[in-house]
Design a protein around this motif. Structure first.
Motif, mmCIF file in Angstrom:
data_model
loop_
_atom_site.group_PDB
_atom_site.id
_atom_site.type_symbol
_atom_site.label_atom_id
_atom_site.label_comp_id
_atom_site.label_asym_id
_atom_site.label_seq_id
_atom_site.Cartn_x
_atom_site.Cartn_y
_atom_site.Cartn_z
ATOM 1 N N LYS A 143 9.615 76.483 109.752
ATOM 2 C CA LYS A 143 8.305 76.994 109.841
ATOM 3 C C LYS A 143 8.400 78.516 108.170
ATOM 4 O O LYS A 143 8.933 79.236 108.556
ATOM 5 N N ASN A 144 7.239 78.012 107.537
ATOM 6 C CA ASN A 144 6.620 78.977 106.996
ATOM 7 C C ASN A 144 7.516 79.260 105.728
ATOM 8 O O ASN A 144 7.646 80.308 104.833
ATOM 9 N N GLU A 145 8.321 78.089 105.553
ATOM 10 C CA GLU A 145 9.580 77.969 104.547
ATOM 11 C C GLU A 145 9.419 76.790 104.000
ATOM 12 O O GLU A 145 9.965 75.841 104.268
ATOM 13 N N VAL A 146 10.212 76.428 102.734
ATOM 14 C CA VAL A 146 10.678 75.414 102.196
ATOM 15 C C VAL A 146 11.059 75.185 101.100
ATOM 16 O O VAL A 146 11.662 76.720 100.526
ATOM 17 N N THR A 147 12.650 74.779 101.421
ATOM 18 C CA THR A 147 13.423 74.730 100.821
ATOM 19 C C THR A 147 13.384 73.626 99.775
ATOM 20 O O THR A 147 13.588 72.279 99.762
ATOM 21 N N LEU A 148 14.071 73.931 98.077
ATOM 22 C CA LEU A 148 14.603 72.811 97.162
ATOM 23 C C LEU A 148 16.182 72.743 97.054
ATOM 24 O O LEU A 148 16.834 73.918 96.882
ATOM 25 N N GLU A 149 16.406 71.717 96.912
ATOM 26 C CA GLU A 149 18.432 71.450 96.528
ATOM 27 C C GLU A 149 17.369 70.873 95.295
ATOM 28 O O GLU A 149 16.870 70.327 94.905
ATOM 29 N N ARG A 164 14.316 78.812 97.921
ATOM 30 C CA ARG A 164 13.831 79.358 99.125
ATOM 31 C C ARG A 164 12.819 79.856 99.256
ATOM 32 O O ARG A 164 13.265 80.950 98.701
ATOM 33 N N PHE A 165 11.280 79.226 99.331
ATOM 34 C CA PHE A 165 10.467 80.209 99.350
ATOM 35 C C PHE A 165 9.212 79.858 100.742
ATOM 36 O O PHE A 165 9.501 79.555 101.287
ATOM 37 N N TYR A 166 8.775 81.780 100.360
ATOM 38 C CA TYR A 166 8.440 81.455 101.931
ATOM 39 C C TYR A 166 6.742 81.690 101.373
ATOM 40 O O TYR A 166 6.399 82.381 100.710
ATOM 41 N N VAL A 167 6.112 80.408 102.984
ATOM 42 C CA VAL A 167 5.275 80.577 102.877
ATOM 43 C C VAL A 167 3.588 80.881 103.499
ATOM 44 O O VAL A 167 3.975 80.678 104.372
ATOM 45 N N PRO A 168 3.381 82.216 102.540
ATOM 46 C CA PRO A 168 2.826 82.640 104.244
ATOM 47 C C PRO A 168 1.506 81.313 104.577
ATOM 48 O O PRO A 168 1.346 81.325 104.256
ATOM 49 N N PRO A 169 1.267 81.717 105.671
ATOM 50 C CA PRO A 169 -0.122 81.110 106.148
ATOM 51 C C PRO A 169 -1.347 81.381 106.201
ATOM 52 O O PRO A 169 -1.336 82.405 105.364
ATOM 53 N N ASN A 170 -2.304 80.575 106.089
ATOM 54 C CA ASN A 170 -3.085 80.256 105.237
ATOM 55 C C ASN A 170 -4.723 80.661 106.727
ATOM 56 O O ASN A 170 -4.744 79.537 107.085
ATOM 57 N N GLN A 171 -4.622 81.741 106.162
ATOM 58 C CA GLN A 171 -6.023 82.198 107.842
ATOM 59 C C GLN A 171 -7.607 81.504 107.991
ATOM 60 O O GLN A 171 -8.627 80.720 108.253
ATOM 61 N N SER A 172 -8.072 80.865 106.064
ATOM 62 C CA SER A 172 -8.842 80.788 105.569
ATOM 63 C C SER A 172 -9.081 78.882 106.079
ATOM 64 O O SER A 172 -9.820 78.981 106.584
ATOM 65 N N ASP A 173 -8.294 78.319 105.633
ATOM 66 C CA ASP A 173 -8.114 76.606 106.241
ATOM 67 C C ASP A 173 -6.988 76.359 106.763
ATOM 68 O O ASP A 173 -5.629 76.491 107.036
ATOM 69 N N GLU A 174 -7.382 76.335 108.084
ATOM 70 C CA GLU A 174 -7.144 75.835 109.572
ATOM 71 C C GLU A 174 -6.391 74.542 109.628
ATOM 72 O O GLU A 174 -5.504 73.758 109.759
ATOM 73 N N ARG A 175 -7.335 73.292 108.665
ATOM 74 C CA ARG A 175 -6.712 72.500 108.397
ATOM 75 C C ARG A 175 -5.447 71.573 108.180
ATOM 76 O O ARG A 175 -5.125 70.586 107.909
#
Length: 705
Positions: A143-149, A164-175
């Motif tokens: 959830k809102n996170e990507v882990t690279l090994e 680990r990267f935290y990716v905030p949700p994009n409000q403009s493009d819900e698709r």
């Protein structure tokens, strides 16, 4: 400015670790060669489209980009190298070397940008760090996170495991989910092995020595899959360094060796080599799981859809086409038995050592590959357990030493000639090369080749022969050169009454008692050997130096005329090898050719007989015989006279009193000691004192001592 620029001690990043090597810029390409593996990476000059100069942890570095999307980073340059590299790039590559500032603020938020195979994390348009996506082994989302090994390497003590990267949700493009989009961008360039689709071909139940077992090998377009009963291994083709096809010594089996970097892992065990063993008699009919058009387009005639032949040929052919690397086979080396390898032991296991055109490889446990360019010197050493074998030691420039032991002595000449021909530095070349001071100067002449190992073997054999024949040689020398030596010693002992008594009177006052005791102990250890009856020796036939020289045989006449031809046809051949080679060539000569030399030998024999007859008729060879017999008779007469005098002395001594061996030795020792120490004193003594000393009985001498 020259046509090339070369730099040493340049570091290249490989899977999170820095490997040192040499970098060369030329008009045609950019070449980097790793010092550790010898792997060469080449970039065509026409493909370069980007060059950046950056300040990095190891000084300054260059980042090169190509039109195909690949990125190469090299570190370890000096600040003064910027100008000449920039001018060289402008003149030859038509690319400007730009300076790029790195962000060192330490912030942990910014913008993630995907540019080809790189993921860069930028802060205010300045790059904070970059991640090569080819180093990513796995990508997981949450959830809102990507882990690279990342792929791990054994070369570094500390390595990066995951980010680990935290990716905030994009409000403009819900698709579109931003987390899934981020993960798809990573997986599109990551080195994640996924066995999707059908294999190109499958080889069933192949015997594998390292790792041990039987495996099904599935060949995929980008990786190799080993499927066994217990373990599975997936090997990307990008990790394959070299391929070897080596014949077994029994000429019935073949080794197929795959060199890997990084190695495959199983727990704490690392396998740097994959070794397959095949029988030459095993055949296979192979059909690729591709249509003929795709096979022709992808492999360009290297493979066909339907193939048949030996199993090892099919496996090596498929691997060569997919990995796109040459297969290394043994060169011109042949051992004593005719095989292209040498049986030896490394550590505790027995195996085979293959001298190649550019290195040595040992199979199979553990496998070792040593390139000539990383070898500092080699050494031929005597075996530790027996003289029938020797050790072959290889020392690398990094200071590591590899010892291959229990090599048969017959292989020494072939291996020495091979090492000599490859211009390797031999540590025990001998005294001649050491005096010249040129370690790399190799001479092909037999006279300049000092075989240190052979010299040691000859010396040890000579010592053993002398040790076994020491008693016999002593007796022979006594009888030959001084037949009466043993009798003379005994006679002198019993004939030394006067000197013994004289020295006992004078030595008692001049020598210390401690010194006397030491001398007596030494003399007590000496034992007079009883004379043994010897068998009459056969008189050695004396060689007549004035007579004609014996003729040579047909083989020796042929050898003298053919020796220079054998040397010219076999440059660098040793003296012992010339004899072996000549024997083989003589046996292969035809009957007519041998008759020519036998005729010459017969003519030489007739001339010798004629010359010998004339020599005897002229009285040669007879003048020395009477003198020798006369001299021998004189020696026998002298020996009898001396032995007779000794018997009379012993009889006279026995009538007076009995002398023990200890007394005789002590008196004789004191006599010799006093003679040396008091010469001047004895010269002044009167004849009356000498007569008194002579008339003194042995019992009184003993009491005075």
């Amino acid at each position: 400015m020259g046509d090339t620029l070369e730099f040493n001690d340049i570091f290249h990043e490989v899977r999170g670790s820095w490997s040192d090597g040499r970098l060369r810029f030329s008009k045609q390409n950019v070449v980097y060669k790793s010092s550790k593996t010898g792997k060469v990476d080449s970039i065509v000059a026409a493909d370069l489209n980007q060059a950046q100069w950056r300040r990095v942890c190891l000084g300054h570095g260059i980042k090169l980009g190509t039109s195909t999307g690949h990125v190469y980073k090299y570190d370890g340059f000096k600040d003064t190298d910027f100008e000449k590299i920039s001018e060289f790039f402008k003149a030859n590559y038509k690319v400007e070397l730009t300076e790029k500032e790195m962000c060192v603020k330490g912030w942990n938020w910014g913008t993630a940008k995907f540019s080809g195979p790189l993921l860069s994390f930028d802060i205010n348009d300045n790059t904070a760090f970059e991640i090569p996506l080819s180093n990513v082994s796995q990508c997981a989302t949450g959830k809102n996170e990507v882990t690279l090994e990342f792929h791990q390497t054994d070369e570094t003590e500390v390595s990066l495991m995951e980010v680990r990267f935290y990716v905030p949700p994009n409000q403009s493009d819900e698709r579109q989910d931003p987390v899934e989009a981020f993960a798809q961008n990573v997986l599109s360039k990551a080195d994640v092995i996924q066995a999707t689709g059908d294999a190109v071909c499958i080889f069933k139940e192949l015997q594998c020595l390292t790792p041990r077992g039987r495996y099904d090998i599935r060949i995929y377009p980008t990786f190799l899959h080993l499927h066994g009963k217990t373990f599975d291994y997936k090997i990307p083709y990008t990790t394959v360094l070299r391929l070897f096809l080596l014949p077994h010594k029994d000429q019935r089996q073949m080794f197929f060796v795959i060199s890997l970097d990084p190695p495959i892992k199983q727990g704490q065990t690392r396998y740097h080599f994959l070794i397959l063993l095949f029988s030459k008699e095993e055949d296979i009919n192979l059909t690729l799981n591709m249509n003929e058009e795709d096979v022709e387009r992808k492999f360009e005639g290297k493979l066909s859809k339907n193939m048949s032949g030996s199993l090892y040929e099919m496996v090596s052919r498929v691997m060569k086409a997919l990995v796109n690397r040459k297969i290394t086979v043994p060169g011109n080396f042949q051992g004593h038995s005719g095989a292209q390898c040498i049986t030896c032991s490394y550590k505790t296991s027995s195996g085979l050592l293959y001298p190649l055109e550019r290195g040595f490889i040992y199979v199979h446990k553990p496998p070792v590959h040593l390139r000539f360019e990383e070898i500092s010197c080699v050494n031929f050493a005597r075996g530790t357990t027996t003289t029938r074998s020797f050790d072959f030691e290889i020392e690398t420039k990094q200071g590591n030493q590899f010892t291959f032991s229990s090599i048969e002595r017959e292989e020494y000449g072939k291996l020495f000639d091979f090492v000599n021909a490859k211009k390797l530095n031999i540590k025990n070349r001998g005294f001649k090369e050491g005096m010249k001071g040129k370690t790399d100067n190799y001479s092909d002449s037999d006279e300049d080749q000092h075989d240190a190992y052979l010299e040691r073997m000859k010396a040890e054999g000579k010592i053993r022969e002398e040790g076994n024949d020491s008693d016999d040689s002593d007796e022979e020398s006594d009888e030959s050169f001084n037949p009466g030596e043993e009798d003379d010693d005994i006679a002198e002992e019993y004939d030394s009454k006067a000197s013994a008594s004289e020295s006992s009177d004078e030595g008692s006052g001049s020598e210390d008692e401690s010194a006397k005791k030491k001398k007596e102990k030494k003399k007590e250890k000496k034992v007079v050997k009883e004379k043994k009856e010897r068998k009459p020796r056969k008189e050695k036939k004396q060689k007549d130096k004035g007579g004609p020289k014996r003729p040579m045989s047909a083989y020796m006449l042929w050898l003298n005329s053919s020796r220079e031809r054998i040397k010219s046809e076999n440059p660098g051949i040793s003296i012992t090898e010339i004899s072996k080679k000549a024997g083989e060539m003589w046996r292969q000569l035809g009957k007519e050719e041998k008759e020519e030399w036998e005729t010459k030998a017969g003519e030489a024999k007739r001339q010798y007989d004629k010359a010998k007859k004339e020599y005897k008729e002229s009285g040669g060879g007879e003048s020395s015989t009477p003198k020798r017999e006369k001299k021998k008779a004189g020696k026998k007469e002298e020996r009898k006279r001396k032995s007779g005098g000794g018997d009379k002395e012993r009889e006279r001594a026995g009538n007076d009193s009995f002398k023990s061996k200890e007394f005789i030795e002590t008196s004789e020792e004191s006599s010799s000691e006093s003679d040396h120490k008091s010469k001047s004193k004895r010269k002044k003594e009167s004849e009356d004192e000498e007569e008194e000393a002579v008339s003194t009985p042995p019992s009184s001498d003993n009491e005075s001592n």
